[in-house]
Design a protein around this motif. Structure first.
Motif, PDB file in Angstrom:
ATOM      1  N   ARG A 195       0.842  -1.188   0.000  1.00  0.00           N
ATOM      2  CA  ARG A 195       0.000   0.000   0.000  1.00  0.00           C
ATOM      3  C   ARG A 195       0.880   1.242   0.000  1.00  0.00           C
ATOM      4  N   ALA A 196       0.490   2.258  -0.776  1.00  0.00           N
ATOM      5  CA  ALA A 196       1.225   3.521  -0.808  1.00  0.00           C
ATOM      6  C   ALA A 196       0.252   4.686  -0.694  1.00  0.00           C
ATOM      7  N   GLN A 197       0.752   5.786  -0.142  1.00  0.00           N
ATOM      8  CA  GLN A 197      -0.060   6.989  -0.003  1.00  0.00           C
ATOM      9  C   GLN A 197      -0.293   7.611  -1.373  1.00  0.00           C
ATOM     10  N   PHE A 198      -1.540   7.998  -1.657  1.00  0.00           N
ATOM     11  CA  PHE A 198      -1.844   8.636  -2.936  1.00  0.00           C
ATOM     12  C   PHE A 198      -1.200  10.018  -2.978  1.00  0.00           C
ATOM     13  N   PRO A 199      -0.472  10.352  -4.070  1.00  0.00           N
ATOM     14  CA  PRO A 199       0.192  11.653  -4.137  1.00  0.00           C
ATOM     15  C   PRO A 199      -0.801  12.801  -4.017  1.00  0.00           C
ATOM     16  N   GLY A 200      -0.471  13.761  -3.175  1.00  0.00           N
ATOM     17  CA  GLY A 200      -1.342  14.910  -3.006  1.00  0.00           C
ATOM     18  C   GLY A 200      -0.870  15.725  -1.822  1.00  0.00           C
ATOM     19  N   GLY A 201      -1.563  16.842  -1.534  1.00  0.00           N
ATOM     20  CA  GLY A 201      -1.203  17.691  -0.413  1.00  0.00           C
ATOM     21  C   GLY A 201      -0.472  18.942  -0.865  1.00  0.00           C
ATOM     22  N   ALA A 202      -0.456  19.955   0.001  1.00  0.00           N
ATOM     23  CA  ALA A 202       0.120  21.256  -0.338  1.00  0.00           C
ATOM     24  C   ALA A 202       1.618  21.165  -0.616  1.00  0.00           C
ATOM     25  N   ARG A 203       2.356  20.424   0.223  1.00  0.00           N
ATOM     26  CA  ARG A 203       3.799  20.312   0.063  1.00  0.00           C
ATOM     27  C   ARG A 203       4.140  19.571  -1.225  1.00  0.00           C
ATOM     28  N   TYR A 204       3.368  18.553  -1.532  1.00  0.00           N
ATOM     29  CA  TYR A 204       3.558  17.809  -2.778  1.00  0.00           C
ATOM     30  C   TYR A 204       3.447  18.755  -3.969  1.00  0.00           C
ATOM     31  N   GLY A 205       2.404  19.568  -4.001  1.00  0.00           N
ATOM     32  CA  GLY A 205       2.212  20.500  -5.107  1.00  0.00           C
ATOM     33  C   GLY A 205       3.314  21.527  -5.203  1.00  0.00           C
ATOM     34  N   GLU A 206       3.814  21.983  -4.045  1.00  0.00           N
ATOM     35  CA  GLU A 206       4.892  22.977  -4.028  1.00  0.00           C
ATOM     36  C   GLU A 206       6.158  22.425  -4.673  1.00  0.00           C
ATOM     37  N   ILE A 207       6.501  21.181  -4.328  1.00  0.00           N
ATOM     38  CA  ILE A 207       7.726  20.589  -4.869  1.00  0.00           C
ATOM     39  C   ILE A 207       7.581  20.325  -6.368  1.00  0.00           C
ATOM     40  N   VAL A 208       6.427  19.796  -6.778  1.00  0.00           N
ATOM     41  CA  VAL A 208       6.200  19.536  -8.198  1.00  0.00           C
ATOM     42  C   VAL A 208       6.305  20.832  -9.002  1.00  0.00           C
ATOM     43  N   GLN A 209       5.739  21.906  -8.494  1.00  0.00           N
ATOM     44  CA  GLN A 209       5.785  23.187  -9.191  1.00  0.00           C
ATOM     45  C   GLN A 209       7.211  23.708  -9.308  1.00  0.00           C
ATOM     46  N   LEU A 210       7.991  23.585  -8.226  1.00  0.00           N
ATOM     47  CA  LEU A 210       9.376  24.046  -8.259  1.00  0.00           C
ATOM     48  C   LEU A 210      10.199  23.229  -9.242  1.00  0.00           C
ATOM     49  N   LEU A 211       9.970  21.932  -9.298  1.00  0.00           N
ATOM     50  CA  LEU A 211      10.698  21.087 -10.248  1.00  0.00           C
ATOM     51  C   LEU A 211      10.424  21.529 -11.677  1.00  0.00           C
ATOM     52  N   GLU A 243      17.929  25.226  -1.722  1.00  0.00           N
ATOM     53  CA  GLU A 243      17.831  26.368  -0.805  1.00  0.00           C
ATOM     54  C   GLU A 243      16.392  26.851  -0.691  1.00  0.00           C
ATOM     55  N   ARG A 244      15.689  26.966  -1.811  1.00  0.00           N
ATOM     56  CA  ARG A 244      14.303  27.430  -1.787  1.00  0.00           C
ATOM     57  C   ARG A 244      13.399  26.485  -0.999  1.00  0.00           C
ATOM     58  N   LEU A 245      13.680  25.176  -1.087  1.00  0.00           N
ATOM     59  CA  LEU A 245      12.880  24.188  -0.373  1.00  0.00           C
ATOM     60  C   LEU A 245      13.325  23.997   1.074  1.00  0.00           C
ATOM     61  N   ASN A 246      14.449  24.618   1.428  1.00  0.00           N
ATOM     62  CA  ASN A 246      14.938  24.567   2.807  1.00  0.00           C
ATOM     63  C   ASN A 246      15.179  23.119   3.249  1.00  0.00           C
ATOM     64  N   LEU A 247      15.845  22.354   2.387  1.00  0.00           N
ATOM     65  CA  LEU A 247      16.061  20.937   2.659  1.00  0.00           C
ATOM     66  C   LEU A 247      17.304  20.715   3.514  1.00  0.00           C
ATOM     67  N   ALA A 248      17.184  19.851   4.509  1.00  0.00           N
ATOM     68  CA  ALA A 248      18.318  19.520   5.367  1.00  0.00           C
ATOM     69  C   ALA A 248      19.091  18.321   4.842  1.00  0.00           C
ATOM     70  N   TYR A 249      18.420  17.472   4.067  1.00  0.00           N
ATOM     71  CA  TYR A 249      19.054  16.253   3.547  1.00  0.00           C
ATOM     72  C   TYR A 249      18.581  16.032   2.117  1.00  0.00           C
TER      73      TYR A 249
END
Length: 296
Positions: free
Chosen positions: A13-29, A94-100
């Motif tokens: 089972r996997a989580q269906f893609p969605g949510g605000a953060r998901y959309g933010e990353i897809v848009q930045l890509l 940097e824009r996504l403020n990623l630590a890893y």
């Protein structure tokens, strides 16, 4: 054998893609013309990881020079290498403020160094742009070009990952353009040349391997001084790809994890939905904790 239309067991089972953060990353890509292996390889954990604010970036284009029987990434003749990609990637981190960050790539057997310099530039520019970010790389075998491996290691990645994918016997069918011994040699050389950089690998179950062959693989990996390990279920991307021979139950993944830890791996992620970069930051953190305990 399992067809694409057959019902998968309850533990797949996997989580269906969605949510605000998901959309933010897809848009930045899209804005930065960047690829992720999460999208290209149709990773089942894409929804969870994107919403956690993590992603595995795929550099060197979206077309691979190889055609492995398990992989959903497009194969063919790739576009010329984009030397501005490392800067765009660093800015996105940097824009996504990623630590890893995990960086992987398609195979670029058309390039003399297999794209190693791009890997090194990505590490260096991310560190310059955001020094606190840790960078793991998941590299190809560079066709045994050890100078290319040195180029990547010289940039000081946090973790050096190279996936073996399957057991020795199945290489000619699953990874017919790769060599089992070459992958082991790459991992061994990386461990010897930069002992302060943990080495990591991953493989899939469900392609027809036998349990004894998995044990042999684990022993070979420890002989190559690999420290971190991921084990997951193979899921067929399309009808063109290799069929799933069987779905491996969770208790078998647990048995393999216990065996691997007994052999001396520092940290093992083993389960049906595990992928090589799944919770990569937690894996690296756990390995560091083990290292601190060992040196007390």
């Amino acid at each position: 054998m399992t067809s694409l239309r057959e019902r998968k067991p309850s533990w797949i089972r996997a989580q269906f893609p969605g949510g605000a953060r998901y959309g933010e990353i897809v848009q930045l890509l899209r804005e930065e013309t960047l690829n992720t292996v999460c999208q290209e390889a149709r990773c089942p954990n894409i929804g969870e990881c994107f919403n956690r604010g993590t992603a595995t970036f795929m550099i060197l284009g979206d077309t691979c020079t190889r055609a492995c029987g398990f992989c959903a990434v497009t194969s063919g003749r790739p576009s010329p290498i984009d030397w501005s990609e490392p800067q765009r990637l660093a800015e996105a981190v940097e824009r996504l403020n990623l630590a890893y960050v995990v960086i992987t790539s398609v195979n670029r057997d058309d390039a003399p160094d297999g794209g190693a310099q791009i890997f090194a530039s990505c590490i260096e520019l991310i560190r310059r742009q955001r020094p606190e970010t840790e960078v793991e790389v998941l590299i190809p075998d560079f066709e045994g070009n050890w100078d290319a491996l040195t180029t990547v290691l010289s940039a000081r990645p946090t973790v050096l990952n190279h996936n073996v994918e399957t057991v020795r016997r199945l290489y000619s069918r699953v990874r017919f353009q790769a060599r089992y011994e070459r992958s082991l040699e790459l991992l061994k050389r990386a461990s010897e040349w930069t002992p302060h950089v943990p080495t990591k690998t991953g493989f899939m179950l469900g392609l027809g391997e036998e349990r004894g062959e998995v044990s042999e693989l684990l022993e070979d990996l420890r002989a190559a001084e690999v420290e971190l390990l991921t084990v997951g279920q193979y899921l067929r991307p399309s009808a063109k790809h290799l069929p799933v021979v069987r779905y491996v139950p969770p208790e078998e993944f647990q048995s393999i994890k216990e065996e691997a830890l007994d052999l001396g791996f520092r940290h093992v992620e083993s389960g049906p939905m595990v992928r090589s970069s799944y919770h990569a930051d937690e894996q690296a953190r756990a390995a560091r904790l083990v290292d601190v305990q060992l040196h007390r």
